[in-house]
Enzyme design. Structure first.
Site, PDB file in Angstrom:
ATOM      1  CG  ASP A  81      -2.092   0.943   1.121  1.00 11.70           C
ATOM      2  OD1 ASP A  81      -2.198   1.658   0.107  1.00 11.70           O
ATOM      3  OD2 ASP A  81      -2.917   0.970   2.056  1.00 11.70           O
ATOM      4  CE  LYS A  94      -2.236   2.890   4.390  1.00 11.51           C
ATOM      5  NZ  LYS A  94      -2.327   3.542   3.059  1.00 11.51           N
ATOM      6  N   GLY A  97      -7.044   8.626   0.861  1.00 15.49           N
ATOM      7  CA  GLY A  97      -8.078   8.109  -0.046  1.00 15.49           C
ATOM      8  C   GLY A  97      -9.302   7.604   0.696  1.00 15.49           C
ATOM      9  CD  GLU A 103      -5.704   2.551   2.948  1.00 19.31           C
ATOM     10  OE1 GLU A 103      -5.710   2.914   1.772  1.00 19.31           O
ATOM     11  OE2 GLU A 103      -5.347   3.293   3.869  1.00 19.31           O
TER      12      GLU A 103
HETATM   13  C1  5RP Z   1      -5.648   5.776   0.919  1.00 20.23           C
HETATM   14  C2  5RP Z   1      -4.245   5.863   1.381  1.00 20.23           C
HETATM   15  C3  5RP Z   1      -3.193   5.987   0.326  1.00 20.23           C
HETATM   16  O1  5RP Z   1      -2.278   4.975   0.499  1.00 20.23           O
HETATM   17  C4  5RP Z   1      -2.519   7.316   0.461  1.00 20.23           C
HETATM   18  O2  5RP Z   1      -3.495   8.341   0.420  1.00 20.23           O
HETATM   19  C5  5RP Z   1      -1.471   7.532  -0.622  1.00 20.23           C
HETATM   20  O3  5RP Z   1      -2.106   7.663  -1.846  1.00 20.23           O
HETATM   21  P1  5RP Z   1      -1.340   7.969  -3.192  1.00 20.23           P
HETATM   22  O4  5RP Z   1      -0.644   6.719  -3.593  1.00 20.23           O
HETATM   23  O5  5RP Z   1      -2.448   8.362  -4.139  1.00 20.23           O
HETATM   24  O6  5RP Z   1      -0.389   9.107  -2.950  1.00 20.23           O
HETATM   25  O7  5RP Z   1      -3.936   5.828   2.538  1.00 20.23           O
HETATM   26  O8  5RP Z   1      -6.552   5.768   1.987  1.00 20.23           O
END
Ligand code: 5RP
Length: 219
Positions: A81, A94, A97, A103
């Protein structure tokens, strides 16, 4: 090399950490989207995946990757992730998103969290990125007040409902010098479903995309 190219580079590099014949834990976000696209190229070599969001599930199914329900598996060798911030010990923020709760559930099933991120995510102290916190709607104002007491300005993320039907707060102004302690403290507040500090479930390895290539950070 721009940020998107660095993301693509670490997404490809993560394939080397997917054991043959395994079920892999898959996160959420733009970096993970690139990982999912890369994973499609080896889909015949894995059993499938457990997903951390509706969006990742749809993307994987679109590629013909079998998605297992989390309750169907007891253990995953790896969870892959992204992160909004990662420090030099593998602690992360985190939830950018909005998928932090699922997660953390999938990360909890995994033997190792492998973080894939571009270099902009590496920080000395967590907290510049607003900390996401998923809350039961009726607890919102009380949780906002609790953050105020510890110096955080928490605001509901406009127009966002999580995959679990809850609200998301983004908390600004925190300097998270003890991620493990703050993760536990906030988790204990009634109505908090999950906090986006990943200290107990910190990364064991970060594949960090830099202009010079992929930097391997073991924690
Ligand atoms: C989603 C997350 C993502 O891992 C985090 O926002 C990083 O995202 P990106 O790869 O678009 O920079 O925690 O909930």
């Amino acid at each position: 090399m721009n940020q998107d190219e660095m993301k693509a580079m670490v997404a490809r590099a993560a394939l080397n950490h997917v054991p043959a014949g395994s079920i892999v834990g898959v996160g959420t976000g733009s970096t993970v989207n690139l990982f999912i696209d890369a994973l499609a190229s080896i889909r015949d070599r894995i059993k499938g995946a457990v997903s951390s969001s509706v969006k990742s599930t749809e993307r994987m199914r679109g590629h013909g990757i079998h998605v297992f329900d989390a309750n169907q598996v007891e253990h995953l060798p790896v969870y892959i992730d992204g992160a909004d911030e990662i420090d030099h010990r593998g602690n992360m923020i985190k939830g950018g998103g909005a998928a932090l709760t699922r997660e953390k559930i999938v990360a909890d099933l995994a033997g190792a969290f492998i973080c894939i991120a571009d270099a902009s995510k590496l920080v000395k102290v967590l907290g510049k990125y607003p900390l996401p916190v998923e809350v039961i709607p009726m607890a919102t104002n009380q949780v906002i007040r609790r953050f105020k007491v510890i110096g955080g300005d928490a605001q509901p993320r406009a127009g966002v409902t999580t995959d679990n039907g809850n609200l998301l707060l983004d908390v600004r102004g925190l300097s998270i010098t003890d991620p493990a302690a703050m993760e536990i403290e906030v988790s204990l507040w009634p109505g908090v479903v999950e906090v986006g500090i990943f200290a107990r479930h910190r990364a064991r390895l970060c594949l960090l995309g830099t202009p010079d290539g992929v930097r391997h950070m073991d924690f």
